[in-house]
Design a protein around this motif. Sequence first.
Motif, short mmCIF file in Angstrom:
data_model
loop_
_atom_site.label_atom_id
_atom_site.label_comp_id
_atom_site.label_asym_id
_atom_site.label_seq_id
_atom_site.Cartn_x
_atom_site.Cartn_y
_atom_site.Cartn_z
N SER A 167 0.84 -1.19 0.00
CA SER A 167 0.00 0.00 0.00
C SER A 167 0.88 1.24 0.00
O SER A 167 2.01 1.22 0.49
N SER A 168 0.36 2.32 -0.56
CA SER A 168 1.11 3.56 -0.59
C SER A 168 1.36 4.07 0.83
O SER A 168 0.49 3.94 1.71
N ALA A 169 2.55 4.64 1.05
CA ALA A 169 2.90 5.13 2.39
C ALA A 169 1.96 6.22 2.85
O ALA A 169 1.59 6.30 4.02
N PRO A 211 -2.39 3.35 -6.24
CA PRO A 211 -1.50 2.92 -7.32
C PRO A 211 -0.58 1.77 -6.93
O PRO A 211 -0.23 0.93 -7.78
N TRP A 212 -0.18 1.69 -5.65
CA TRP A 212 0.67 0.57 -5.24
C TRP A 212 -0.11 -0.75 -5.28
O TRP A 212 0.46 -1.80 -5.52
N HIS A 213 -1.42 -0.69 -5.03
CA HIS A 213 -2.22 -1.91 -5.16
C HIS A 213 -2.17 -2.41 -6.60
O HIS A 213 -2.00 -3.61 -6.86
N GLY A 249 7.10 -0.40 1.88
CA GLY A 249 7.84 0.83 2.11
C GLY A 249 8.65 1.29 0.92
O GLY A 249 9.32 2.33 0.98
N THR A 250 8.60 0.55 -0.18
CA THR A 250 9.35 0.92 -1.38
C THR A 250 8.66 2.09 -2.10
O THR A 250 7.46 2.03 -2.36
N PRO A 251 9.41 3.16 -2.44
CA PRO A 251 8.80 4.21 -3.27
C PRO A 251 8.43 3.63 -4.63
O PRO A 251 9.20 2.86 -5.23
N LEU A 252 7.27 3.99 -5.13
CA LEU A 252 6.76 3.38 -6.36
C LEU A 252 7.70 3.58 -7.54
O LEU A 252 7.87 2.67 -8.37
N GLN A 253 8.33 4.74 -7.64
CA GLN A 253 9.19 5.00 -8.79
C GLN A 253 10.47 4.16 -8.78
O GLN A 253 11.20 4.11 -9.77
N ARG A 254 10.74 3.46 -7.66
CA ARG A 254 11.90 2.57 -7.62
C ARG A 254 11.70 1.32 -8.48
O ARG A 254 12.60 0.50 -8.62
N LEU A 255 10.51 1.18 -9.05
CA LEU A 255 10.29 0.06 -9.96
C LEU A 255 10.97 0.28 -11.31
O LEU A 255 11.10 -0.65 -12.09
N ARG A 256 11.39 1.51 -11.56
CA ARG A 256 12.16 1.76 -12.79
C ARG A 256 13.62 1.42 -12.53
O ARG A 256 14.18 1.78 -11.50
N VAL A 310 16.22 -3.46 -7.33
CA VAL A 310 16.49 -3.96 -5.98
C VAL A 310 15.19 -4.09 -5.18
O VAL A 310 15.06 -4.96 -4.32
N ALA A 311 14.22 -3.22 -5.50
CA ALA A 311 12.96 -3.22 -4.75
C ALA A 311 12.08 -4.42 -5.05
O ALA A 311 11.11 -4.69 -4.32
N VAL A 312 12.38 -5.16 -6.12
CA VAL A 312 11.51 -6.25 -6.56
C VAL A 312 12.18 -7.60 -6.33
O VAL A 312 13.39 -7.75 -6.52
N GLN A 313 11.39 -8.58 -5.92
CA GLN A 313 11.90 -9.93 -5.75
C GLN A 313 10.99 -10.93 -6.44
O GLN A 313 9.78 -10.71 -6.56
N VAL A 314 11.59 -12.00 -6.93
CA VAL A 314 10.82 -13.08 -7.53
C VAL A 314 10.41 -14.04 -6.42
O VAL A 314 11.24 -14.43 -5.60
N ILE A 315 9.14 -14.40 -6.38
CA ILE A 315 8.63 -15.30 -5.35
C ILE A 315 8.71 -16.73 -5.86
O ILE A 315 7.98 -17.12 -6.77
N GLY A 316 9.64 -17.50 -5.30
CA GLY A 316 9.81 -18.88 -5.73
C GLY A 316 8.68 -19.77 -5.25
O GLY A 316 7.92 -19.42 -4.33
#
Length: 374
Positions: free
Chosen positions: A102-104, A168-170, A186-193, A201-207
Amino acid sequence: MQAAAFTRTVITVALDGQSADEAIDQIVAQVSSGSPGRPWTWWRDGEVDPGKIVSLNLAGGSAAQAMTQLTRPLGWEAFPIPGVLLVGRPEWIDRTLGNLVSSAKPQAIDLEWPRGTASATALDSILHAAAGRPATGGAETGGQKEDRGLEWFPHDVWPAAKFQQVDPWHLASLALGEFGMAARQGTPLQRLRSRDESLPVAVQVIGADDTKWREARFLMVYPIENSDTDESGDAELRRAVRAVDATASFRSGRDPKTRKKMLRIHTHPTGHRAALATQWAAAPAPAQVAVAGRDATYDLKLLNKPAREVLQQFAGAAAKKLVIEDEATLRSQTLVSLDATKQTLEQLAQSIATQANLKVEWGETVVRVRLPAE
């Protein structure tokens, strides 16, 4: 929890031979039309078949009942987050809720993309909308353009979508979940770029063996709908949640604006699914909803149904007795079809009667069907 709209919206719907996505579209549209302050849409589990053929006959029931009756035979469930109804396998719903960011700070966006939009273009439009800027490209050209900083995002072609007043985070979480990915809270949304084509770094693959999401705990608020049974409603929710999560915590209170009783529940995704299922199952009967004066929406789609059967549905929904006079019995078997929205049960009954060349008298306690005067 604004999902109370699903228990308060009353619909009459008859669906035969329609696809699941068409049926869900109709139910969610009815909830949205009765909730002007909270438009609704839905997001589907990518591993289920939206083209499955379904049937649903519900006279004066709640949208919650309709969704339950529609999804249960398919092995699916439905769960609402603000403005978006999640529909799919129970485990997918749990994983989606467990990985939801969720957005901060409270934020809501309106966003739309056409059918055939590329997944990276859709994610790009979410990021631009969150930043208050229009998307830079892709949507206008059918989503063929790879968007800056999102080359790492897997490619897919998505159906049309329209969101109103959604975090938007949803939406970003749902987009990531399509490819088994999640972002850290807690990740800022623009860190997805990303600066290159590597995974941010903000994204992880869920095994497949990563099940941390099962134990993710979060707070949701559940209204206790019926003031006559506040205590029993509260107790039922607590029992249902404790059956799957003995460590869940609860806090009763009242909504500061409406003063209606609420129950705050802190539990994992499966606990929240149990709470919602209990609340939807315990929703007031249609007649109680109507008597309480809540907004009711009546919808009907049917093809080649006996008039008698349809009129019986309407009478039952209105808590009235259907009486068909002997001379009208044969004609009451006439097959009728109808596609109507936002009509009262009496208006719908009159439409059916006209098709079958019958006369309907909509009384206080009895719906009487006879042949029209020649």
